[in-house]
Design a protein around this motif. Structure first.
Motif: not given
Length: 81
Positions: A58-59, A62, A65-66
């Motif tokens: 998940l990290a 994320l 995506v950032v």
């Protein structure tokens, strides 16, 4: 698998199912018999629990995506100036 174990076939028996022709085919206009459900197919193993996504994947998603969003934000700012 030993021969004394009872096994229930999920498929209908062609000999005892009405509407089937010899060989198991279905004549025109007939609806083929439905398969039965197979509750014995899903065997739960002890201790096997579903915990969902781990923190590391998940990290990583994320962060990607950032970075992706930041790239296009910077690209848009460069095009404006």
């Amino acid at each position: 698998m030993s021969p004394d174990m009872s096994h229930v076939s999920p498929d209908p028996e062609p000999e005892s199912t009405t509407g089937l022709e010899p060989g198991g085919s279905v004549p025109p206009g007939e609806t083929p018999p439905a398969e039965s459900s197979m509750p014995q197919a899903a065997v739960r193993e002890p201790g096997a629990t579903q915990r969902g996504w781990g923190k590391a994947p998940l990290a990583l998603i994320l962060v990607l995506v950032v970075l992706f969003a930041a790239f296009f934000l910077v690209y848009a700012l460069v095009l404006i100036h």
